[in-house]
Each structure stands twice: as structure tokens, then as C-alpha cells.
Enzyme design. Sequence first.
Site, mmCIF file in Angstrom:
data_model
loop_
_atom_site.group_PDB
_atom_site.id
_atom_site.type_symbol
_atom_site.label_atom_id
_atom_site.label_comp_id
_atom_site.label_asym_id
_atom_site.label_seq_id
_atom_site.Cartn_x
_atom_site.Cartn_y
_atom_site.Cartn_z
ATOM 1 N N GLU A 287 0.980 -1.117 -0.063
ATOM 2 C CA GLU A 287 0.018 -0.067 -0.070
ATOM 3 C C GLU A 287 0.728 1.331 0.002
ATOM 4 O OE1 GLU A 287 -3.220 -0.022 -0.478
ATOM 5 O OE2 GLU A 287 -3.761 -2.087 -0.061
ATOM 6 N N CYS A 321 -2.162 9.247 2.298
ATOM 7 C CA CYS A 321 -1.848 8.453 1.220
ATOM 8 C C CYS A 321 -3.134 8.899 0.026
ATOM 9 C CB CYS A 321 -1.790 7.122 0.721
ATOM 10 S SG CYS A 321 -3.047 5.988 1.858
ATOM 11 N N ALA A 476 -11.841 6.524 3.336
ATOM 12 C CA ALA A 476 -12.567 5.161 2.811
ATOM 13 C C ALA A 476 -13.066 4.324 3.882
ATOM 14 C CB ALA A 476 -11.179 4.215 2.251
#
Length: 525
Positions: A287, A321, A476
Site C-alpha cells: 500500500e 496517501c 475510505a
Amino acid sequence: MQRVVLFSALRHSALTARVHSVRLLPSAAMSTLLINQPKYAWLKELGLSEDNNGVYNGTWGGTGEVVTSYCPANNEPIARVRQATMAEYEETVQKAREAWKVWTDIPAPKRGEIVRQIGDALRRKIKVLGSLVSLEMGKIYVEGVGEVQEYVDVCDYAVGLSRMIGGPVLPSEKATSSHCGHALIEQWNPVGLVGIITAFNFPVAVYGWNNAIALICGNVCLWIVAEVLEQNNLPGAICSMTCGGADIGTAIAKDERVDLVSFTGSTHVGKQVALMVQERFGRQLLELGGNNAIIVFEDADLNLVVPSALFASVGTAGQRCTTTRRLVTKCNFFFLSIKDESIFRFIVFCTSTLYGPLHTKQAVQQYLAAIEQAKQQGGTLVCGGKVMDRPGNYVEPTIFTGLAHDAPIVHTETFVPILYVIKFKTEEEAFAWNNEVKQGLSSSIFTKDMGRVFRWLGPKGSDCGIVNVNIPTSGAEIGGAFGGEKHTGGGRESGSDSWKQYMRRSTCTINYSKDLPLAQGIKFE
């Protein structure tokens, strides 16, 4: 290799420790440690002290380098951690491999019960743990608590998943003289030992994604959960931990006994990890970085755009990110005035919104360097651009206009709160610009056009792993698999079928007849 250090050892609580990137400053005798100040007395509620052990494999230890953890809000020392030596790493891996023999024999639903208890332990300490994340990482308090809540949510998710994992029973083509006589099934088994290397910006949540799901799949982890395991008479080494620097990180990547290496961090370091793991044909879950865009069309609802762009670009001080780094807007006469008003509202909103510091002094220098590069490449500074005159690593949220969509700085993931506003003319152009960066993590459009929505979701739309409509690029949910494409690494964590990455698949044919037919109708006579 990124250096990591454990601070929140939490020896006397029932929770997880966390791995945390810090400045590599020499440890020294410090009488001004924050842990000794009355304001931070709550740290001792977590079993922390001036000096903390950085190794756990059923017992606590650590005889390696001493590293000091600093608060980015004021750059004052919090406490110290003694990291692992290579000998302690070796001992920990051996104990974890032995603990796997116990853990994998426990039925998956009962493993889920242990994970449920971990989630409950987190709930009991959620506020003080959120405060710890805020103190050591620099997030505002509500974000710190939210991150711990994410680990709790993943535990709940994993508990249900522990009763649902299974492979299909497939129709066999191997016919016998009287009936099929064969069963074709998929069997899923744990990979074994999962090595988890996490990043500074989400020290709790990223570990939680990996740990909770890996555990119910039957794996052991090179990280930590202490008291819950001990209370259930299980080996503490099921969730082991070794804090260390490049030597420990390299050892995890190269160690053939580590069946899966899950790495979250920069693309640069991720490449190094990937090469070392691939060299031994190991499994990896990466990731990595993101250079995410929000595309705003002329029919967008600005009441949604402004707060979304704000949260996504300056939340966690731009150190996610999934942070929005590019705001791509429609360029025509009708929309220019709306766009300008949107930027103005964005600036006003930023000045009255609480947000935290950058994590390190080095990040402040990266922020200043990026601003200079943006100016040199033709950018116009609309707001921000300065280091705040106050203790700690605070910088102003910053907006640039006038840069080309393919300017080098626009294509660089600078982990700071800088937003580049770029004009586009056509939908095809906007979609292409979204996809032209090397990373492919998160993306979003704001529109009311349903045809455009489905083009955005389709094969000629966004090439990212997360593709949103009328919501920001960050934030998310745990139910959907999290991850991205291209230089983001291709890994998927948390929801959907991401559990498969923590298991190995076997295709099994069982012959319960007295005949031996072959596939494809082949007769070997």
C-alpha cells in the site's frame, strides 16, 4: 528502509502497540519528557513510562538502540523506546512460528472471538488511545479517535468474516461409468506468518486492517496484541513485535519464514521491500503512494465540493496517501467566476479550521522546497506558503494555480498540505489527466450527470483502486477493499475479498469412485 519505532507499548492494557516513524535523533537523558508532566499523566494509564520495551514475543524485552519519540506539535520528547537487536528479532520469529501451530488449530469462529475481545479492549481505551495518536503523530484529536475507531470497526468486520470464509464446490468434468464420482473444491489455508510494516501517518488503522483479518484467517503476525491473548491462555507470540530500523525491516523482507510481507509507506521504500521479497519468491501486500485528484464539473454542487476538497487536502495536514493534491476544474467563461468563488470560500474555510502539524522538521523542509519548485515551474501562489510562527511543525495550507497539468511538481507526491488547482476543457482531458500520474490510489468527480458517472466508473474512466463520485478522495470505509494500482502497489486491505491475500488456495479433486477418468476426455491406455 524506513526506520520504525514502537512507542505505545501498552504493557498493562489489553491493546496493540504501534509502530511509528520518528526522527532519528540520538537518545539522551531528558528530564523534560512529556510523560513526566502532569498534563500528560494519562500516558501512564496505558502502562507507559520514560523507557519502554520495543520487543514482544510473549514476554517484553529489547536491548537494542534507544530511540526517543517526539511530539510534532512542539518537538518536545515524549518518552524513549529500546529497539530490538537482530538476535531478538530471530528469537521473536522462532516463537511466532511455534505459536502458529497453536493458533491455526483453533477454529476460525473461535479465532473471531479473540478478535472480538481485541475490539472491545480498544473500545474501553479509545479516547486515551486517540489522544496518544494525536500527541505522537500530530493528528487532531477527532482524527486520532477516528483512527482507533477504524481498528474497532475492522475487528467487528473480521468477527463476522470468521464464520464466512470458504471456497466453492465446482462441477467436475471427470465422468465415471455410472456417475461423476469426483468432487472439485477450493480449500483456503492460512499463509503462516505475516510481517506487518506500517507507516507513521496511520499507526493504528493500517495495522488493524492487517491484524484483525490475518488473525481470523489463521495467521500469526509480527506485531503485537498482549493481554487479550494472555487472558485466553494463548501464546503471546501469536502477535509479536520487534521495533527497529533498516536492519529489522530488511530482515523481515528477506526472511523466507515470513510468508507474507505487508508494507504500507512510500513508493520509494516500497520498491526496495518488493524487490527483496520477490527475490525469495515471497508474497507481498503493498500500500504505497497516491497523487489523487478531485475533478469538478460545471454542474457540481459547490456545497459538496468545498468541504470535500478541504477535508481531503488538509486533513492530517496533507499526510494521507488519499490526500487530494490536484483539484481539476472546468475551464469556460460560465464556470470561471464560480471557480474563483470556490477558491475564495476554500481559503476562508481553511483559516478557521483546526488541523495539526507536519510530522517532522524534515517534512517542513519538503513543504518549503515544493513551494519553491511550484513557483519556478510557473505556479501562482493563491494562499498559504509559509511556516507558522509557533512551536512545532505547523505550516499553512497552500493553494497554487497556473501550473500545467503535467508539471513535474504536480506529478510529485509531496506529503504536505499543498493543493494544485488546474483548469480543464473536456471530460476526456480531465479523465486523462487523472490517470497520467504514476500512482493510482484514489480519485473523485463532482457532477450530477449520470452518464458521466458511469463513464468515470468504466474502462475509460479512472484507473485508480478507489473511484468516488460526489465525495472526497479520502475517508475510505472498511467494508470495501482499500488499495490502488500502478505505483501504488496493487495491494488490497480491509474489506471485500481482501482476506484472500492472507491465505493460500489449493484446488483439490477428490475421487470417491472406483474408476480413474482423466480430464479433457483423455484415455491413457
